[in-house]
Design a protein around this motif. Structure first.
Motif, PDB file in Angstrom:
ATOM      1  N   ASN A  99       0.827  -1.214   0.000  1.00 33.11           N
ATOM      2  CA  ASN A  99       0.000   0.000   0.000  1.00 33.11           C
ATOM      3  C   ASN A  99       0.860   1.263   0.000  1.00 33.11           C
ATOM      4  O   ASN A  99       0.612   2.206   0.745  1.00 33.11           O
ATOM      5  CB  ASN A  99      -0.954   0.016   1.205  1.00 33.11           C
ATOM      6  CG  ASN A  99      -2.060   1.052   1.061  1.00 33.11           C
ATOM      7  OD1 ASN A  99      -2.536   1.320  -0.034  1.00 33.11           O
ATOM      8  ND2 ASN A  99      -2.462   1.639   2.174  1.00 33.11           N
TER       9      ASN A  99
ATOM     10  N   THR B 180       0.673   2.210   5.128  1.00 30.26           N
ATOM     11  CA  THR B 180       1.705   1.615   4.280  1.00 30.26           C
ATOM     12  C   THR B 180       2.564   0.709   5.140  1.00 30.26           C
ATOM     13  O   THR B 180       2.835   1.003   6.303  1.00 30.26           O
ATOM     14  CB  THR B 180       2.561   2.713   3.631  1.00 30.26           C
ATOM     15  OG1 THR B 180       1.720   3.528   2.810  1.00 30.26           O
ATOM     16  CG2 THR B 180       3.670   2.121   2.785  1.00 30.26           C
TER      17      THR B 180
ATOM     18  N   PRO C 225      -3.458  -4.392   3.743  1.00 28.05           N
ATOM     19  CA  PRO C 225      -3.471  -2.980   4.085  1.00 28.05           C
ATOM     20  C   PRO C 225      -4.843  -2.437   4.461  1.00 28.05           C
ATOM     21  O   PRO C 225      -4.941  -1.495   5.240  1.00 28.05           O
ATOM     22  CB  PRO C 225      -2.954  -2.307   2.802  1.00 28.05           C
ATOM     23  CG  PRO C 225      -2.101  -3.330   2.157  1.00 28.05           C
ATOM     24  CD  PRO C 225      -2.738  -4.662   2.486  1.00 28.05           C
TER      25      PRO C 225
END
Length: 488
Positions: A41, A138, A479
């Motif tokens: 991500n 992330t 994610p």
């Protein structure tokens, strides 16, 4: 070697020699993003594949023009990018699509790059951990259960995972350095004024944040820096552009005669988790092996004075920049607690407190200038903690010492950021748990080329990003789960 393993330098050379087509580079980039980005991500607001391939094919037969010709790039989601959603990680701007590019983005496009999308960032760039309620968190390519740092965490993770050949970032409090350290890549904070911002806002007091390059090699940093640097006539305090790539390519084979100060943990003021100082010691051994003299240096200025100055000026700037949001109850409710803390702190400051902070900052700059008369560079750790759990908002303590703010655990970057010095994160290897770390090579203001040349010599001797790429396996969840982990 696969295209995604190539440096920007190698790709640019191959395209210029007609040995590689921009469409081949774009296809490899998009294929890699499709393969690994769902787990990491890092790249967000990705443009349509067919449109990107059409742009790349249009360059296949065109004469190469520009330092970034045919290279795919993704812009950090703090920089307005024409026609591509730019959110600042905030639900307030979740659907915002700018009508114009920021100056840095315009320069990247003018150099021939193709912008494919954005890289993820914390909300408003606040905090060295990349998560927000728009895109989620992330994850670190070296351990999907860990953070890649921030605020340029999406850029660093994309570089480490071979989704991009180079990336832009920005740095107020280590945001080019910390994620680079956490992801085994390079991040360079330029001297303040070398990479100008956009006119239109306050520009005389706002001298602590800057944009800069990130990459897996120092030559690639220099290539991108040469594109985005140079004065903006509408902005004060600009520095002239230079041919950084040529200067870095001509870096010396050794560092004989260089005198480097090791500041460590600032005489204990900046606690570091076990193994970090030892990892940096390995990096110092590399510098010694290249001929440099490394000299331990006592803390040159009281850390607490620097910290109080930092939080005062940072809060003042955040309040000024976000007062309109703060004054709107509906928008205030959408600000994350860390941003609310910055703004509310700034709202309570007196003119006397701001003036005193600026005075201390001025004294520290003068002291630093005198110190550089005896040293070619300083070195410090880039971070005080190893990459931490992705579900944790920020480290609450280091070695039992409580952190009294959401960013105190990154205090080690403050001496540089406060006075706008150039600082390069270089990888120093991995800890016992297999997580990356880095150290900062710091120069006097305006000595960017010298710092990069020193970093290039170090890179040639170590090649950490090339020798130790991440092995990305499905682990640590998806994610999408980060939205519930982090909360709103």
């Amino acid at each position: 070697m696969q295209i995604n393993e190539l440096s920007a330098q190698e790709i640019a050379t191959a395209i210029a020699g007609r040995n590689l087509r921009p469409s081949e580079v774009m296809a490899a980039c998009l294929d890699r993003i499709a393969a690994v980005n769902p787990a990491i991500n890092a790249v967000v607001s990705l443009r349509d594949r067919d449109a990107l391939m059409a742009e790349a094919r249009a360059l296949d037969d065109a004469p190469p023009n520009g330092a970034l010709f045919g290279l795919p790039v993704a812009i950090k989601d703090l920089a307005p990018t024409k026609g591509i959603r730019t959110t600042w990680g905030s639900p307030i701007h979740a659907g915002h699509v700018p009508a114009a590019d920021a100056l840095m983005v315009a320069r990247i496009k003018a150099a021939g790059a193709i912008v494919i999308g954005k890289t993820n960032t914390p909300e408003w760039g606040h905090g060295s951990h990349t998560f927000n309620p728009v895109f989620g968190a992330t994850r670190n390519p070296y351990d999907l259960a860990r953070t890649p740092g921030g605020s340029s965490g999406g850029a660093a993770a994309a570089l480490a995972a071979r989704m991009l050949p180079l990336a832009d970032g920005s740095d107020m409090m280590g945001s080019l350095r910390n994620p680079a350290a956490f992801c085994n890549v390079y991040g360079f904070r330029p001297s303040w004024g070398l990479v100008p911002g956009d006119a239109g806002g306050e520009s005389f007091l706002s001298t602590m944040a800057t944009e800069g390059p990130m990459a897996r090699s120092v030559q690639d940093l220099a290539r991108l820096l040469g594109v985005i640097s140079g004065p903006n006539p509408q902005m004060p305090f600009g520095l002239p552009a230079r041919d950084f790539l040529t200067e870095v390519e001509a870096a010396p084979a050794d560092l004989r005669g260089k005198r480097i100060a090791w500041l460590g943990d600032w005489d204990g003021a900046y606690p570091c988790e076990p193994g970090i100082l030892e990892a940096c010691a390995g990096g110092l051994d590399v510098l010694r092996g290249l001929g440099a003299e490394v000299v331990p240096l006592a803390a040159p200025y009281p850390a607490e004075k620097l910290w109080q100055t930092w939080i005062t000026l940072r809060a003042m700037l955040n309040y000024g920049a976000k007062k309109l949001l703060w004054d709107d109850p509906a928008k205030r409710a959408l600000l994350k607690p860390e941003s609310a803390w910055e703004i509310s702190t700034g709202a309570s400051l007196s003119a006397e407190a701001v003036y005193e902070a600026s005075t201390i900052r001025s004294k520290w700059y003068a002291r630093a200038h005198r110190l550089f008369q005896g040293y070619d560079a300083w070195v410090m750790p880039t971070a005080q903690v190893w990459p931490f759990a992705v579900g944790e908002r920020w480290p609450q303590a280091i070695n039992g010492r409580a952190m009294d703010s959401y960013h105190r655990w990154m205090e080690v970057v403050v001496p540089v950021s406060l006075i706008g010095l150039p600082a390069l994160n270089v990888p120093v290897g991995f800890g016992a748990s297999g997580l990356p770390m880095g150290m900062q090579i710091i120069g006097a203001h305006g000595q960017d080329a010298a710092v990069l040349a020193m970093g290039e010599t170090y890179h040639r001797a170590t090649l950490w990003p090339q020798k130790h790429p991440p092995v990305i396996a499905p682990a640590g969840g998806h994610p999408d789960e980060a939205r519930s982990e982090q909360g709103r």
